[in-house]
Design an enzyme around this catalytic site. Sequence first.
Site, short mmCIF file in Angstrom:
data_model
loop_
_atom_site.label_atom_id
_atom_site.label_comp_id
_atom_site.label_asym_id
_atom_site.label_seq_id
_atom_site.Cartn_x
_atom_site.Cartn_y
_atom_site.Cartn_z
N SER A 1 0.83 -1.17 0.00
CA SER A 1 -0.15 0.08 0.00
C SER A 1 0.71 1.33 -0.02
O SER A 1 0.42 2.40 -0.19
CB SER A 1 -0.85 0.21 1.09
N HIS B 1 -1.43 -2.34 -6.98
CA HIS B 1 -2.39 -2.06 -5.88
C HIS B 1 -3.54 -2.04 -5.82
O HIS B 1 -4.22 -1.15 -6.55
CB HIS B 1 -1.66 -0.66 -5.37
N GLU C 1 -4.28 0.61 -8.91
CA GLU C 1 -3.10 1.75 -8.99
C GLU C 1 -1.96 0.96 -9.32
O GLU C 1 -1.47 0.22 -8.52
CB GLU C 1 -3.10 2.19 -7.41
N ASN D 1 -2.89 6.57 -1.28
CA ASN D 1 -2.86 6.56 0.29
C ASN D 1 -1.89 7.75 0.82
O ASN D 1 -2.13 8.27 1.82
CB ASN D 1 -1.95 5.30 0.63
P1 NAI Z 1 -3.26 -10.14 5.74
O1 NAI Z 1 -2.90 -10.03 7.10
O2 NAI Z 1 -4.84 -10.24 5.77
O3 NAI Z 1 -2.83 -11.40 4.88
C1 NAI Z 1 -1.40 -11.54 4.75
C2 NAI Z 1 -1.16 -12.94 4.26
O4 NAI Z 1 0.13 -13.18 3.85
C3 NAI Z 1 -1.59 -14.09 5.45
O5 NAI Z 1 -2.33 -15.05 4.86
C4 NAI Z 1 -0.11 -14.38 5.81
O6 NAI Z 1 -0.21 -15.90 6.43
C5 NAI Z 1 0.68 -14.35 4.62
N1 NAI Z 1 2.10 -14.47 4.81
C6 NAI Z 1 2.80 -13.81 5.73
N2 NAI Z 1 4.05 -14.09 5.51
C7 NAI Z 1 3.95 -15.09 4.36
C8 NAI Z 1 5.23 -15.44 3.59
N3 NAI Z 1 6.62 -15.35 4.09
N4 NAI Z 1 4.97 -16.19 2.58
C9 NAI Z 1 3.59 -16.23 2.09
N5 NAI Z 1 2.52 -15.86 2.74
C10 NAI Z 1 2.86 -15.05 3.81
O7 NAI Z 1 -3.09 -8.85 4.98
P2 NAI Z 1 -3.65 -8.11 3.80
O8 NAI Z 1 -4.66 -7.02 4.40
O9 NAI Z 1 -3.99 -8.95 2.87
O10 NAI Z 1 -2.57 -7.17 3.20
C11 NAI Z 1 -1.75 -7.70 2.39
C12 NAI Z 1 -0.73 -6.72 1.71
O11 NAI Z 1 -1.69 -5.74 0.84
C13 NAI Z 1 -0.08 -5.67 2.52
O12 NAI Z 1 1.08 -5.18 1.64
C14 NAI Z 1 -1.20 -4.69 2.60
O13 NAI Z 1 -0.34 -3.11 2.76
C15 NAI Z 1 -1.66 -4.49 1.30
N6 NAI Z 1 -2.94 -3.97 1.02
C16 NAI Z 1 -3.94 -4.19 2.05
C17 NAI Z 1 -5.12 -3.48 1.96
C18 NAI Z 1 -6.25 -3.70 2.91
O14 NAI Z 1 -7.09 -2.97 3.11
N7 NAI Z 1 -6.12 -4.77 3.85
C19 NAI Z 1 -5.54 -2.65 0.75
C20 NAI Z 1 -4.20 -2.62 -0.10
C21 NAI Z 1 -3.25 -3.28 -0.15
#
Ligand code: NAI
Length: 700
Positions: free
Chosen positions: A413, A434, A446, A484
């Site tokens: 993000s 993104h 994005e 953002n």
């Molecule tokens: P989340 O915490 O829901 O999911 C992250 C996932 O990555 C988890 O399933 C975890 O087990 C997995 N993970 C962690 N380490 C890992 C590894 N070494 N290898 C494989 N899998 C691994 O996080 P979320 O919210 O989905 O965010 C993910 C990314 O997307 C971040 O960079 C966040 O900044 C970005 N993002 C999030 C938004 C949101 O509203 N949640 C919106 C836009 C971007």
Amino acid sequence: MKGTVHYEVKKFCAILTIDNPPVNPLSSGVRQGLFDLIERAQQDEQIGTIIITGAGNSFIAGADISEFSGKMEGAPLPAVLNRMESSTKPIIAAINGSALGGGLETALCCDYRICNQQALFGLPEVKLGLLPGAGGTQRLPRLIGAEAALDIMLSARHVKPSEALTLGIIDAVAEDDLMEAAFAFAEDLKNREYPLRKIRDLSEHQQQDKNKPGIFDAARRLAEKTARGQRAPGWIIECVEAAVNIDDFDKGIAKEAENFFKCFKSSQRKALIHVFFNERNAAKIPDIPKETPRRDIKKAAVIGAGTMGGGIAMCFANAGIEVTLLDADQEGLDKGLAKIQKNYELSLAKGKLKQSSYEQRLSLIKSSLDYQELADADVIIEAVFENLALKKKIFEQLDSVAKSGAILATNTSALNIDEIAQVTSRPEDVIGMHFFSPANVMPLLEVVRGAETAKGVIATAMSLGKKLKKVSVLAGNCPGFIGNRMLFKYMEQASQLLLEGALPQDIDGALQEFGMAMGPFAMHDLVGLDLGWRERKKSGQSRDIDKVADALCEAERFGQKNGRGFYRYDENSRQPIPDDIVTSTIEKVASELGIERRSISSDEIVQRCIYALINEGAKILEESIAIRSSDIDIIYIYGYGFPAYRGGPMFYGDKVGAKQLIEDFTALEEQTGQTWEAANLIKQLAEQDGSLTKWQRTSV
Ligand code: NAI
Ligand code: 3HC
């Protein structure tokens, strides 16, 4: 004049083919051509029937929207339609593609309508802040009934041939060749005694609808919910009421003309047309030619099966692209897959998805814990926790397994794309993609360009976004990119207002009244307060404006996820309920910081939050992080719920004007004691009487 109409005689028919690529809008040359050639067919004794069709894949996409800002040449549309309606020879519309807006209204002035399987019908004017102004509000209710007509006009949806046939919009769907079917239809008409069928003379639906006044109240209630703040829906409903209640067709048309004029003059119409054209302009990147070769994307992979990864995998499956989802462990993977299945089951239960599509989509999503299985993916999108060290580690692994030419994307993000790219041996293949949450629903992508990202990779990511049914906008690399980075400033203002005297419900209420889909504190509750709080605790750095969120987290109020944050939530409800405990927490934090709270008006709330967006947006333009100011508008409308009918923050800023912005910034400094330094670009535009919306860079 723009566009033309060809005249051809076959058998006893005159075929009028509208030719105005790519989508055949009713530009000056098309209107004049139709007017002249209908007349010619009337005079031509060998002609028994007139057939109107479109060249290429479109019938008529509606009025030419680009003509709205200039002087209109050629025959006016009402004159063309009157000429058609008074034809003594039957006219058949052979609809070969989109018949939208004025296109469908033209078809409704024909006696009969037949189409091929590719046809689409709709009156989407409401999306442009307009109403169907060429008789659509009067003819469609007479043809299919007021309720169905209102649904089509207010939803702006596209109706497929099978539904159009059931509703009675068309008379037949051609099984094979459309023109052959049109000739056969014309042949059949010759044998009928009274072949002319003018919709203006139909009255059956009208009489039935007079007994159903409730449909208009229901439509108003729906419009209030789905089109909050917009003026055109109310004016459309008024016109359809006239179609039902006024027997004299021409008086109904006069009501339509009166309301169309109101729409046409409104600032909402100008804003929505700005959005229409600039949504399409966002795909145009001056330093990346249209013909830049794209890479073939047949297989995708997503790393991280969490909130975003699961949604992104669904986007691929929905587009028919096989995708492998990878997580760190089986538990994470199972949780992610279960969520995906639940989402699809919900769509199935609601009838939004057919059983066959449900099965097909699920079968396209594979899962794995092994990076080797990503070796044949054409694009890999990383969506693990927002942690730079972790992302770098993952990109190192990807560099060793991904095939040559694969696109390596991150969904970060805010983190630095170049730092991530540098750990690979192929920074030219690394890019930011993104998505917004929920990724399978939100329409924005994005795309973030790194310093070394190859042009072909950018072009492919932009096209891939379109394939995934997203509006793609290119951004440069900086903390938070476009969306953002601006959001940080907006949230800072909202948090400052909280300390100075407003409550979450005051701030959210004022911004929702302005048109934002959601207020900043309801949004903060949705995202979760704990992520930022943990980061701040780790770094030991917390600003005054973070202290309320910190105090709420200390009291275990993390947002919607545990039913309390800036608001409280009843079980199984997402409805934010104001909470006295939050009020006392805010008052306590403000008092500890020595801030004397005061009463703050809604106007001040809106001005400070929206001006924060505009000022940061101007800095983003100055720094070439966005190509054009309308790209920023599109990001805010499709990714952050900014009201489309205000055109986006930069369009809105232009309406205020650079000079006025600077005056208001000075007044805000005096009033709040804060620094409100205008972006250099705003200062420059104020001196030159320039416009933000005209600002354009050649690259980011
Ligand atoms: P989340 O915490 O829901 O999911 C992250 C996932 O990555 C988890 O399933 C975890 O087990 C997995 N993970 C962690 N380490 C890992 C590894 N070494 N290898 C494989 N899998 C691994 O996080 P979320 O919210 O989905 O965010 C993910 C990314 O997307 C971040 O960079 C966040 O900044 C970005 N993002 C999030 C938004 C949101 O509203 N949640 C919106 C836009 C971007
Ligand atoms: N007038 C002028 N230009 C139009 C246009 C229109 N009605 N519709 C599309 N275009 C242009 C686009 O700006 C684009 O130009 P560009 O290539 O320079 O960017 C080009 O045609 C192709 O458009 P799309 O990229 O949108 O092509 P798609 O194939 O993806 O979609 C479409 C085709 C479904 C027809 C879509 O373009 C569309 O929805 N168009 C608008 C339809 C509409 O709103 N009609 C109502 C107009 S108002 C009206 O009719 C008033 C009347 O009631 C009096």
